[in-house]
Design a protein around this motif. Structure first.
Motif, PDB file in Angstrom:
ATOM      1  N   ASP A 155      50.307  62.449  12.573  1.00 15.06           N
ATOM      2  CA  ASP A 155      49.438  61.625  13.424  1.00 15.06           C
ATOM      3  C   ASP A 155      49.273  60.223  12.841  1.00 15.06           C
ATOM      4  O   ASP A 155      49.263  59.231  13.582  1.00 15.06           O
ATOM      5  N   VAL A 156      49.123  60.132  11.523  1.00 13.99           N
ATOM      6  CA  VAL A 156      48.960  58.827  10.882  1.00 13.99           C
ATOM      7  C   VAL A 156      50.220  57.988  11.046  1.00 13.99           C
ATOM      8  O   VAL A 156      50.159  56.797  11.388  1.00 13.99           O
ATOM      9  N   LEU A 157      51.377  58.595  10.814  1.00  9.80           N
ATOM     10  CA  LEU A 157      52.628  57.852  10.883  1.00  9.80           C
ATOM     11  C   LEU A 157      52.967  57.418  12.314  1.00  9.80           C
ATOM     12  O   LEU A 157      53.699  56.447  12.514  1.00  9.80           O
ATOM     13  N   ALA A 158      52.444  58.123  13.312  1.00 11.02           N
ATOM     14  CA  ALA A 158      52.730  57.784  14.704  1.00 11.02           C
ATOM     15  C   ALA A 158      51.650  56.914  15.339  1.00 11.02           C
ATOM     16  O   ALA A 158      51.828  56.463  16.475  1.00 11.02           O
ATOM     17  N   ALA A 159      50.543  56.664  14.641  1.00  8.74           N
ATOM     18  CA  ALA A 159      49.423  55.920  15.225  1.00  8.74           C
ATOM     19  C   ALA A 159      49.815  54.465  15.516  1.00  8.74           C
ATOM     20  O   ALA A 159      50.516  53.827  14.718  1.00  8.74           O
ATOM     21  N   PRO A 160      49.369  53.910  16.647  1.00 11.22           N
ATOM     22  CA  PRO A 160      49.690  52.512  16.968  1.00 11.22           C
ATOM     23  C   PRO A 160      49.212  51.520  15.916  1.00 11.22           C
ATOM     24  O   PRO A 160      49.842  50.475  15.723  1.00 11.22           O
ATOM     25  N   ARG A 161      48.110  51.819  15.223  1.00  9.47           N
ATOM     26  CA  ARG A 161      47.604  50.920  14.192  1.00  9.47           C
ATOM     27  C   ARG A 161      48.269  51.159  12.840  1.00  9.47           C
ATOM     28  O   ARG A 161      47.992  50.443  11.877  1.00  9.47           O
ATOM     29  N   GLY A 162      49.123  52.192  12.767  1.00  5.50           N
ATOM     30  CA  GLY A 162      49.838  52.486  11.536  1.00  5.50           C
ATOM     31  C   GLY A 162      51.159  51.746  11.472  1.00  5.50           C
ATOM     32  O   GLY A 162      51.406  50.789  12.211  1.00  5.50           O
ATOM     33  N   TRP A 163      52.042  52.229  10.582  1.00  3.87           N
ATOM     34  CA  TRP A 163      53.318  51.545  10.378  1.00  3.87           C
ATOM     35  C   TRP A 163      54.260  51.708  11.553  1.00  3.87           C
ATOM     36  O   TRP A 163      55.247  50.960  11.679  1.00  3.87           O
ATOM     37  N   ALA A 164      53.988  52.644  12.445  1.00  5.69           N
ATOM     38  CA  ALA A 164      54.795  52.747  13.667  1.00  5.69           C
ATOM     39  C   ALA A 164      54.632  51.495  14.518  1.00  5.69           C
ATOM     40  O   ALA A 164      55.584  51.057  15.178  1.00  5.69           O
ATOM     41  N   HIS A 165      53.440  50.912  14.503  1.00  2.00           N
ATOM     42  CA  HIS A 165      53.153  49.614  15.122  1.00  2.00           C
ATOM     43  C   HIS A 165      53.700  49.504  16.545  1.00  2.00           C
ATOM     44  O   HIS A 165      54.475  48.602  16.893  1.00  2.00           O
ATOM     45  N   GLY A 166      53.276  50.454  17.366  1.00  2.00           N
ATOM     46  CA  GLY A 166      53.672  50.394  18.763  1.00  2.00           C
ATOM     47  C   GLY A 166      55.164  50.576  18.990  1.00  2.00           C
ATOM     48  O   GLY A 166      55.733  50.004  19.934  1.00  2.00           O
ATOM     49  N   GLY A 167      55.822  51.346  18.148  1.00  2.00           N
ATOM     50  CA  GLY A 167      57.245  51.612  18.330  1.00  2.00           C
ATOM     51  C   GLY A 167      58.155  50.780  17.463  1.00  2.00           C
ATOM     52  O   GLY A 167      59.387  50.923  17.526  1.00  2.00           O
ATOM     53  N   ALA A 168      57.589  49.917  16.619  1.00  2.00           N
ATOM     54  CA  ALA A 168      58.430  49.102  15.728  1.00  2.00           C
ATOM     55  C   ALA A 168      59.178  49.987  14.737  1.00  2.00           C
ATOM     56  O   ALA A 168      60.292  49.656  14.325  1.00  2.00           O
ATOM     57  N   ARG A 169      58.573  51.086  14.337  1.00  2.00           N
ATOM     58  CA  ARG A 169      59.210  52.066  13.456  1.00  2.00           C
ATOM     59  C   ARG A 169      58.912  53.454  13.996  1.00  2.00           C
ATOM     60  O   ARG A 169      57.940  53.658  14.735  1.00  2.00           O
ATOM     61  N   SER A 170      59.697  54.412  13.585  1.00  2.00           N
ATOM     62  CA  SER A 170      59.433  55.805  13.962  1.00  2.00           C
ATOM     63  C   SER A 170      59.738  56.705  12.777  1.00  2.00           C
ATOM     64  O   SER A 170      60.535  56.364  11.899  1.00  2.00           O
ATOM     65  N   PHE A 171      59.066  57.842  12.758  1.00  2.00           N
ATOM     66  CA  PHE A 171      59.209  58.808  11.674  1.00  2.00           C
ATOM     67  C   PHE A 171      59.331  60.198  12.304  1.00  2.00           C
ATOM     68  O   PHE A 171      58.704  60.482  13.333  1.00  2.00           O
ATOM     69  N   HIS A 172      60.100  61.064  11.683  1.00  2.00           N
ATOM     70  CA  HIS A 172      60.118  62.442  12.140  1.00  2.00           C
ATOM     71  C   HIS A 172      60.205  63.380  10.939  1.00  2.00           C
ATOM     72  O   HIS A 172      60.896  63.095   9.959  1.00  2.00           O
ATOM     73  N   GLN A 173      59.506  64.477  11.061  1.00  2.00           N
ATOM     74  CA  GLN A 173      59.400  65.437   9.963  1.00  2.00           C
ATOM     75  C   GLN A 173      60.554  66.423  10.002  1.00  2.00           C
ATOM     76  O   GLN A 173      60.959  66.882  11.069  1.00  2.00           O
ATOM     77  N   VAL A 174      61.046  66.764   8.812  1.00  2.00           N
ATOM     78  CA  VAL A 174      62.079  67.802   8.687  1.00  2.00           C
ATOM     79  C   VAL A 174      61.604  68.818   7.654  1.00  2.00           C
ATOM     80  O   VAL A 174      60.791  68.514   6.779  1.00  2.00           O
ATOM     81  N   ALA A 175      62.105  70.032   7.783  1.00  2.00           N
ATOM     82  CA  ALA A 175      61.762  71.080   6.819  1.00  2.00           C
ATOM     83  C   ALA A 175      62.887  71.316   5.826  1.00  2.00           C
ATOM     84  O   ALA A 175      62.685  71.897   4.758  1.00  2.00           O
TER      85      ALA A 175
END
Length: 295
Positions: A155-175
């Motif tokens: 949730d933090v990594l995808a938040a608009p106020r976080g580093w994702a910055h409205g889609g400027a970056r994206s993150f995805h989790q892997v196991a």
């Protein structure tokens, strides 16, 4: 003379009979009083007894169970008590026991100082898509559920106020498989050991970033910071945003001015220097909340 003496004797006998009848009446009155007075006293006791307790039997009141508050319902109707005699002197104020404060009754989680140095990987699926692949690992015996922690981090990594910055970056989790970033929640001793291998001294208190590893000190994750006034999950967001900011190449920053939001890249645990605690690198309008760089 004989006739006078006869009349006198008759009169004497009449007076004697009247006195006898008067004595009999007084005797009957005394007897009746002896019966009526105790009965009247008993009636007084019977009538006065309920007024002593407002109509309740004190022995029954003592034996009555406390009302349960498991399922609150309407309050029982109250009856007006019988008037009582005014007490002498000033009445003492009622003592009211305050409700326990959550801060008093809530116990802080037990923070183990050290752990085995082995980690459990959170299951994938809390985030999807391309971009930067990351893995979440939690040290065994820390008391933190890996999947719950991973959901918050996603949730933090995808938040608009976080580093994702409205889609400027994206993150995805892997196991499993390759991950460019590994977020580890570890005990203070394990954090010190891994951070110390890169020459960083975390003193058993703070977090660090070493290569691809974002090391989150369990103590900070579970208790927050005395300098951060806000919910614990908000401070956890600051931890992730600060250390991921280092992973992205950002250095430390300091307060830009009194009363302004502290930068996410500021080491807020060491003091706010006039700024206001803040967990996010951007504001709601998308403006970067930065400050002067710290050498």
């Amino acid at each position: 003379m004989a006739a006078d003496r006869g009349r006198h004797q008759a009169s004497s006998r009449g007076r004697g009979r009247r006195r006898s009848r008067q004595k009999e009446r007084r005797g009957r009155i005394r007897a009746l009083a002896a019966v009526l007075v105790p009965a009247a006293l008993i009636g007084v006791v019977v009538i006065a007894a309920p007024r002593w307790a407002g109509g309740d039997d004190p022995s029954a009141a003592a034996a009555a169970p406390e009302p349960s508050d498991a399922r609150p319902g309407p309050a029982p109707a109250r009856t007006s008590p019988s008037p009582a005699a005014k007490p002498k002197g000033k009445p003492k104020p009622a003592t009211v026991s305050p409700s326990p404060s959550p801060s008093v009754t809530a116990m802080p989680p037990r923070i183990p100082a050290s752990g085995p140095g082995t980690f459990t990987v959170a299951r994938a699926g809390t985030s999807s898509g391309g971009g930067n692949a990351y893995r979440v690992e939690v040290e065994d015996g820390s008391g933190v559920d890996p999947d719950t922690a991973a959901a918050l981090i996603a949730d933090v990594l995808a938040a608009p106020r976080g580093w994702a910055h409205g889609g400027a970056r994206s993150f995805h989790q892997v196991a499993e498989g390759p991950a460019g970033m590994v977020v580890r929640i570890a005990t203070p001793a394990t954090t010190d050991r891994i951070c110390g291998a890169d020459g960083l001294n975390t003193h058993g208190e703070v977090n660090c970033r070493v290569g691809e590893k974002v090391m989150v000190n369990l103590k900070r994750w579970q208790t927050g910071s005395p300098e951060f006034h806000g919910p614990l999950d908000e401070y956890r967001a600051l931890i992730i945003n600060h250390e991921v900011g280092h992973w992205l190449g950002h250095g430390h920053e300091t307060c830009p001015g009194k009363g302004r939001p502290a930068p996410a890249m500021m080491q807020q645990i060491y003091g706010l220097k006039g700024c206001v605690a803040n967990a996010w690198p951007y504001d709601a309008a998308g403006q970067y909340l930065g400050g002067p760089s710290v050498p």
